[in-house]
Write an enzyme that holds these catalytic residues in place. Structure first.
Site, PDB file in Angstrom:
ATOM      1  N   HIS A 197       0.969  -1.118   0.132  1.00  0.00           N
ATOM      2  CA  HIS A 197      -0.101  -0.106   0.090  1.00  0.00           C
ATOM      3  C   HIS A 197       0.871   1.346   0.032  1.00  0.00           C
ATOM      4  O   HIS A 197       0.675   1.994  -0.716  1.00  0.00           O
ATOM      5  CB  HIS A 197      -0.963  -0.025   1.003  1.00  0.00           C
ATOM      6  CG  HIS A 197      -2.021   0.983   1.235  1.00  0.00           C
ATOM      7  ND1 HIS A 197      -2.230   1.854   2.046  1.00  0.00           N
ATOM      8  CD2 HIS A 197      -2.902   1.608   0.344  1.00  0.00           C
ATOM      9  CE1 HIS A 197      -2.934   2.866   1.787  1.00  0.00           C
ATOM     10  NE2 HIS A 197      -3.471   2.372   0.562  1.00  0.00           N
ATOM     11  N   HIS A 201       1.055   4.053  -3.298  1.00  0.00           N
ATOM     12  CA  HIS A 201       1.068   5.502  -2.982  1.00  0.00           C
ATOM     13  C   HIS A 201       2.107   6.329  -3.478  1.00  0.00           C
ATOM     14  O   HIS A 201       2.297   7.567  -3.527  1.00  0.00           O
ATOM     15  CB  HIS A 201       0.452   5.976  -1.790  1.00  0.00           C
ATOM     16  CG  HIS A 201      -0.974   5.640  -1.385  1.00  0.00           C
ATOM     17  ND1 HIS A 201      -1.987   6.677  -1.865  1.00  0.00           N
ATOM     18  CD2 HIS A 201      -1.728   4.629  -0.868  1.00  0.00           C
ATOM     19  CE1 HIS A 201      -3.234   6.051  -1.802  1.00  0.00           C
ATOM     20  NE2 HIS A 201      -3.125   4.936  -1.035  1.00  0.00           N
ATOM     21  N   HIS A 226      -7.925  -0.336  -5.060  1.00  0.00           N
ATOM     22  CA  HIS A 226      -8.572  -0.205  -3.667  1.00  0.00           C
ATOM     23  C   HIS A 226      -9.783  -1.169  -3.577  1.00  0.00           C
ATOM     24  O   HIS A 226     -10.177  -1.919  -2.727  1.00  0.00           O
ATOM     25  CB  HIS A 226      -8.851   1.166  -3.353  1.00  0.00           C
ATOM     26  CG  HIS A 226      -7.662   1.838  -2.722  1.00  0.00           C
ATOM     27  ND1 HIS A 226      -6.907   2.686  -3.647  1.00  0.00           N
ATOM     28  CD2 HIS A 226      -6.940   2.029  -1.643  1.00  0.00           C
ATOM     29  CE1 HIS A 226      -5.733   3.268  -3.178  1.00  0.00           C
ATOM     30  NE2 HIS A 226      -6.041   2.609  -1.756  1.00  0.00           N
ATOM     31  N   GLU A 336     -10.388  10.876  -4.799  1.00  0.00           N
ATOM     32  CA  GLU A 336      -9.353  10.908  -3.774  1.00  0.00           C
ATOM     33  C   GLU A 336      -9.264  11.819  -2.823  1.00  0.00           C
ATOM     34  O   GLU A 336      -8.954  11.568  -1.766  1.00  0.00           O
ATOM     35  CB  GLU A 336      -8.020  10.305  -4.780  1.00  0.00           C
ATOM     36  CG  GLU A 336      -6.978  10.109  -3.962  1.00  0.00           C
ATOM     37  CD  GLU A 336      -5.721   9.811  -4.719  1.00  0.00           C
ATOM     38  OE1 GLU A 336      -5.909   9.679  -5.908  1.00  0.00           O
ATOM     39  OE2 GLU A 336      -4.408   9.684  -4.250  1.00  0.00           O
ATOM     40  N   HIS A 351     -11.869  11.554  -0.105  1.00  0.00           N
ATOM     41  CA  HIS A 351     -11.270  10.412   0.573  1.00  0.00           C
ATOM     42  C   HIS A 351     -10.158  10.794   1.380  1.00  0.00           C
ATOM     43  O   HIS A 351      -9.940  10.161   2.808  1.00  0.00           O
ATOM     44  CB  HIS A 351     -10.572   9.371  -0.537  1.00  0.00           C
ATOM     45  CG  HIS A 351      -9.460   8.683  -0.116  1.00  0.00           C
ATOM     46  ND1 HIS A 351      -8.023   9.078  -0.481  1.00  0.00           N
ATOM     47  CD2 HIS A 351      -9.088   7.735   0.440  1.00  0.00           C
ATOM     48  CE1 HIS A 351      -7.486   8.213   0.001  1.00  0.00           C
ATOM     49  NE2 HIS A 351      -7.883   7.146   0.591  1.00  0.00           N
ATOM     50  N   HIS A 391     -13.261   2.872   2.885  1.00  0.00           N
ATOM     51  CA  HIS A 391     -12.761   2.641   1.278  1.00  0.00           C
ATOM     52  C   HIS A 391     -14.002   1.793   0.655  1.00  0.00           C
ATOM     53  O   HIS A 391     -14.502   1.816  -0.281  1.00  0.00           O
ATOM     54  CB  HIS A 391     -11.551   1.765   1.124  1.00  0.00           C
ATOM     55  CG  HIS A 391     -10.383   2.875   1.082  1.00  0.00           C
ATOM     56  ND1 HIS A 391     -10.207   3.199  -0.112  1.00  0.00           N
ATOM     57  CD2 HIS A 391      -9.331   3.493   1.896  1.00  0.00           C
ATOM     58  CE1 HIS A 391      -9.082   4.239  -0.237  1.00  0.00           C
ATOM     59  NE2 HIS A 391      -8.731   4.232   1.052  1.00  0.00           N
TER      60      HIS A 391
HETATM   61 CU1  CUO Z   1      -4.881   3.961  -0.426  1.00  0.00          CU
HETATM   62 CU2  CUO Z   1      -7.271   5.429   1.348  1.00  0.00          CU
HETATM   63  O1  CUO Z   1      -5.250   4.644   1.522  1.00  0.00           O
HETATM   64  O2  CUO Z   1      -5.887   5.377  -0.222  1.00  0.00           O
END
Ligand code: CUO
Length: 676
Positions: A197, A201, A226, A336, A351, A391
Site C-alpha cells: 500500500h 501511493h 482499492h 481521492e 477520501h 474505502h
Molecule cells: Cu490507499 Cu485511502 O489509503 O488510499
C-alpha cells in the site's frame, strides 16, 4: 539510501563523505568525532560534491521533525510536492545525490523518505537506485515493539557482525479473540500488505509536479486497486465466518470498531494512538484548520448527484460526461482527491479528509496533543478495520457509477471461434496429483530490520513473522481455436466466492463485486487445441516475497543490469504469500473463472517501447513510464453488470469463458522457513 554508513555490493561498509557545509548545527560541533568514527569503520568513502547554491527549505518547516507526516493531510502533501519538485530539478546524478544528502537531516525524516523515494522512482538517471525498503527504514511502523527491546538486548550481547539472530514477532498482538475483527488481523497487519500500500501511493502520488502525478488512468487505478483490496477483504471475512463489511455510509453514527495499534511512530517513539469502540467522529479543529463533518457530507452529496446525472462540473463550469471510457478515471481522481481532480473547490477532498477525520477522532481538537492514528498514514492505514469500512463506502460510490453503465453486451464479452475447454488448478508437487483443491497454511519468514534500528547492532537482525501462505500451484487451461487462423487473446483469471459467511448463495451481481483477480496474461492461440500452463508465481497482481522484503546491499542482488533495476524498483505489488484467501479447514468452495478476451479490444499501443521494468504486478501497479497495459475497463468483465443471472448461465452463454468449482483448504500449522 543516504544513510551515513551503508553496505556495498560486496558487504563492505561505505560512508558518504559530505562537505563541511553540509553538517547541520546539531552535528557541526561533533563533526570531527563523527568523521573519525566513520573513517575507521568503513571500507569506502564516497565523496559528495558541494552545492553551488543551498536550497531554501523554509517551506518544509511547518512539518517539524517529530511530527508524523501524512499524505492525506493537504498541507503536508503540498510540502511533499515542493520537496519532490526540488529533488527532480538537479540535472546530474551527482547533484541529485548531493542535494538529497544536504536535505536529509534538515527535514522531517518520513517526509524525506517519501519525497526521496518518489524522486528516485521518477528521475531518468536513477533507474538503478534502490527505493528504500520501507519496512527496513521504519520497522517500527510494521512490527510489535517488544521486538526492538529484544533486538537491543541482542545487539549488546552479540559482537560478531556476521551472526544471524532471529527474533519472533508475536502473532495476534493487537487484540484478544473477544474482538471478532481480530480474526482478520493476519490480513490487516501483514507486513507485505502494508508495504504494498505504501509503494502504491509512492508510485501514484496525489500531489506534485505533473510528471509525477499525471499518469495514464491514475484515477481509475486508484479505484481498481482499492476495490480489489475490498473484494479480497470481504472474501477473507467469509473464510473467517464474518459478514461482509458495513460500508461507513453514515459518518454521524459512532464507529463500532475500536483499534489499538501498539506499534511505535517512527519519529517520536510514542505508540500510535488507539481508538475506543463506538467513537463518534467529530469536526476536526487543529493547527488553525477546521474540517467539518458537514463538509464531507456536502462533498458526498455532490459526488452522488454528479454520478446520478451522468456528468461532473469542472472548475470553469463546463460539464464533463461520465462515460464508459473516462468516467471512472475522472471519478477516481475527484474522490481521492488528487491534483487531477476536475474541481477540488466543489467536490472537495473526500477520501483524504475521511482518513483524517477518522485518524484524529481520538483527539479532534488537539487538546491532548496527540498525533494521528494509523489511518493517517499510508504505511499503517490498512491495519485498522475502519480502513475497509471507509474505502468500502468509496467503493459503493464507484459502484453506483458502474451500475449506471449499460450491461455488458454479447459483443463486449464474446470471442467467436474461441472455446475454453478446461480451466483447472493443480498443486505443483512431484509426488501428488491434486487437482482443483488449493492449500493454505501459516508460514514463518524473516525480514531484516537492522537498517532501521538506531542502535546499530551490526550485522542483521531478523524478525520472524508469521503470515498466510499457500502451496505452489498452476493453472491448466485448454482452449480450442476453431477459426482456422492464429488468434491472440488475453487470459483473465478470477476467483469468485459462491456463498456468504452463512452459506447463502451469492447472486452474480454480488459475485462480480467480490471477484478476486488472480492473473491476466496474453496468449497466442494456434488453430485447433491449445494447452496453457501458467504458474501462480507469474501472477499479474503479485510480487515475490524477496521483492516485498528485499535487503539493501549484500551479495544476493542480481548482476544483470535489467534484473537489478527491476529488483530495486518494484516494491509495488500484492505480496505473493497473500495471493489466495485463507479458505477453511473443512474446505471453502469457490469458482475459478477463466476468460479469453479478444485481443483486438485489449491491445494498447505503447509509445514507449523500452522493456518493461516491474511489469509483474501490472494489474495493480501499471507499468513504469508506460500506458496501463490493458485497454479494457479495469476489472473487466466484472466491473459492470453482466447479461446473466448466474455465473453458470454466463459461462454457458459464452464459449470463451469457463468456470470450475474449486476448494481452498486451510491447514492450521506453522511452517518455519529460512529465507536468506
Ligand atoms: Cu490507499 Cu485511502 O489509503 O488510499
Amino acid at each position: 539510501p543516504l544513510e551515513p554508513v551503508f553496505a556495498t555490493r560486496d558487504n563492505g561498509k561505505a560512508v558518504l563523505d559530505v562537505p563541511d557545509s553540509f553538517y547541520t548545527e546539531q552535528y557541526a560541533e561533533v563533526k570531527e568525532e563523527i568523521q573519525n568514527r566513520f573513517g575507521e569503520e568503513v571500507d569506502v568513502k564516497i565523496p559528495i560534491r558541494d552545492l553551488r547554491k543551498k536550497p531554501n527549505l523554509d517551506f518544509a518547516k511547518p512539518l517539524t521533525k517529530r511530527r508524523q507526516f501524512s499524505l492525506f493531510y493537504a498541507p503536508h502533501r503540498r510540502i511533499a510536492a515542493q520537496l519532490i519538485q526540488l529533488l527532480l530539478e538537479p540535472t546530474t546524478e551527482e547533484d541529485f545525490i548531493a542535494l538529497a544528502a544536504y536535505v536529509k537531516d534538515r527535514v522531517n525524516a518520513f517526509l524525506f523518505q517519501y519525497a526521496f523515494s518518489v524522486a528516485v522512482q521518477h528521475r531518468k538517471d536513477t533507474s538503478n537506485f534502490q527505493v528504500p525498503v520501507i519496512v527496513e527504514q521504519f520497522p517500527q511502523n510494521f512490527v510489535e515493539p517488544s521486538v526492538f527491546q529484544e533486538a537491543r538486548a541482542e545487539g549488546k550481547l552479540v559482537t560478531d557482525p556476521g551472526s544471524r539472530r532471529r527474533i519472533d514477532i508475536p502473532q495476534n498482538f493487537t487484540a484478544s479473540d473477544r474482538e471478532e475483527e481480530q480474526r482478520l488481523s493476519y490480513f490487516r497487519e501483514d507486513i507485505g500488505v502494508n508495504s504494498h500500500h505504501w509503494h502504491w501511493h509512492l508510485v501514484y502520488p496525489g500531489s506534485g509536479p505533473d510528471e509525477v502525478v499525471r499518469k495514464d488512468r491514475r484515477g481509475e487505478l486508484f479505484y481498481y486497486m482499492h476495490h480489489q483490496l475490498m473484494a479480497r477483504y470481504n472474501v477473507e471475512r467469509f473464510c473467517n465466518a464474518l459478514a461482509k463489511l458495513q460500508p461507513l455510509n453514515n459518518i454521524r453514527e459512532p464507529v463500532e470498531e475500536g483499534y489499538f495499534p501498539k506499534i511505535l511512530c517512527s519519529l517520536n517513539s510514542r505508540t500510535y494512538p488507539g481508538r475506543v469502540a463506538k467513537t463518534s467522529l467529530k469536526d476536526i479543529d487543529r493547527d488553525g484548520r477546521v474540517l467539518e463533518l458537514a463538509d464531507i457530507e456536502r462533498w458526498i452529496n455532490r459526488v452522488v448527484q454528479s454520478i446520478d446525472q451522468g456528468y461532473v462540473t469542472d472548475s470553469r463550469g463546463n460539464n464533463i460526461p461520465l462515460d464508459e471510457i473516462k468516467g471512472i478515471d475522472i471519478l477516481g481522481d475527484l474522490i481521492e482527491s488528487s491534483d487531477l481532480s476536475v474541481n477540488p473547490g466543489f467536490y472537495g477532498d473526500l477520501h483524504n479528509q475521511g482518513h483524517n477525520v477518522i485518524s484524529f477522532s481520538h483527539d479532534p481538537d488537539n487538546r491532548f496533543l496527540e498525533d494521528f492514528g494509523v489511518m493517517g498514514d499510508v504505511t499503517t492505514a490498512m491495519r485498522d478495520p475502519i480502513f475497509y469500512r471507509w474505502h468500502g463506502y468509496l467503493d459503493v460510490l464507484f459502484n453506483r457509477f458502474k451500475e449506471k453503465l449499460p450491461v455488458y453486451s454479447a459483443p463486449d464479452l464474446g470471442y467467436a471461434g474461441v472455446t475454453v475447454t478446461r480451466a483447472d488448478v493443480r498443486i505443483i508437487s512431484a509426488t501428488k496429483n491434486i487437482i482443483n483443491t488449493l492449500l493454505t497454511y501459516w508460514e514463518k519468514s524473516d525480514v531484516d530490520l537492522a537498517a532501521g534500528l538506531d542502535f546499530g547492532p551490526g550485522g542483521s537482525v531478523y524478525a520472524l513473522f508469521t503470515h498466510l501462505q499457500h502451496s505452489p500451484f498452476e493453472y491448466l487451461i485448454e482452449v480450442n481455436n476453431e477459426s482456422g487462423t492464429p488468434k491472440r487473446g488475453t487470459c483473465r483469471i478470477f476467483l469468485c466466492p459462491i456463498t456468504d459467511e452463512r452459506g447463502t448463495p451469492l447472486t452474480l451481481n454480488e459475485q462480480r463485486q467480490l471477484a478476486i483477480e488472480l492473473d491476466k496474461f496474453n496468449v497466442n492461440l494456434m488453430p485447433g487445441p491449445n494447452k496453457i500452463t501458467q504458474s501462480y508465481s507469474n501472477s499479474s497482481v503479485t510480487i515475490p516475497y524477496e521483492r516485498s522484503f528485499r535487503r539493501i546491499g549484500g551479495d544476493h542482488l542480481p548482476t544483470d543490469p535489467q534484473k537489478l533495476a527491476e529488483f530495486r524498483f518494484c516494491g509495488c505489488g500484492w505480496p505473493a504469500h497473500m495471493l489466495l484467501p485463507k479458505g477453511k479447514p473443512q474446505g471453502m468452495p469457490f469458482e475459478l473463472f477463466v476468460m479469453i478476451s479478444d485481443y483486438e479490444g485489449d491491445a494498447v499501443l505503447q509509445k514507449n517501447n523500452a522493456p518493461d521494468v516491474c511489469g509483474d504486478a501490472a494489474s495493480f501497479c501499471g507499468l513504469k513510464d508506460k500506458l496501463y497495459p490493458d485497454k479494457r475497463a479495469m476489472g473487466y468483465p466484472f466491473d459492470r453488470r453482466l447479461p446473466a443471472d448466474t455465473l453458470t448461465a454466463l459461462t454457458e452463454n459464452f464459449s470463451n469463458m469457463k468456470k470450475t468449482p474449486i476448494k481452498i483448504i486451510f491447514n492450521d500449522e506453522v511452517i518455519d522457513r529460512k529465507r536468506n
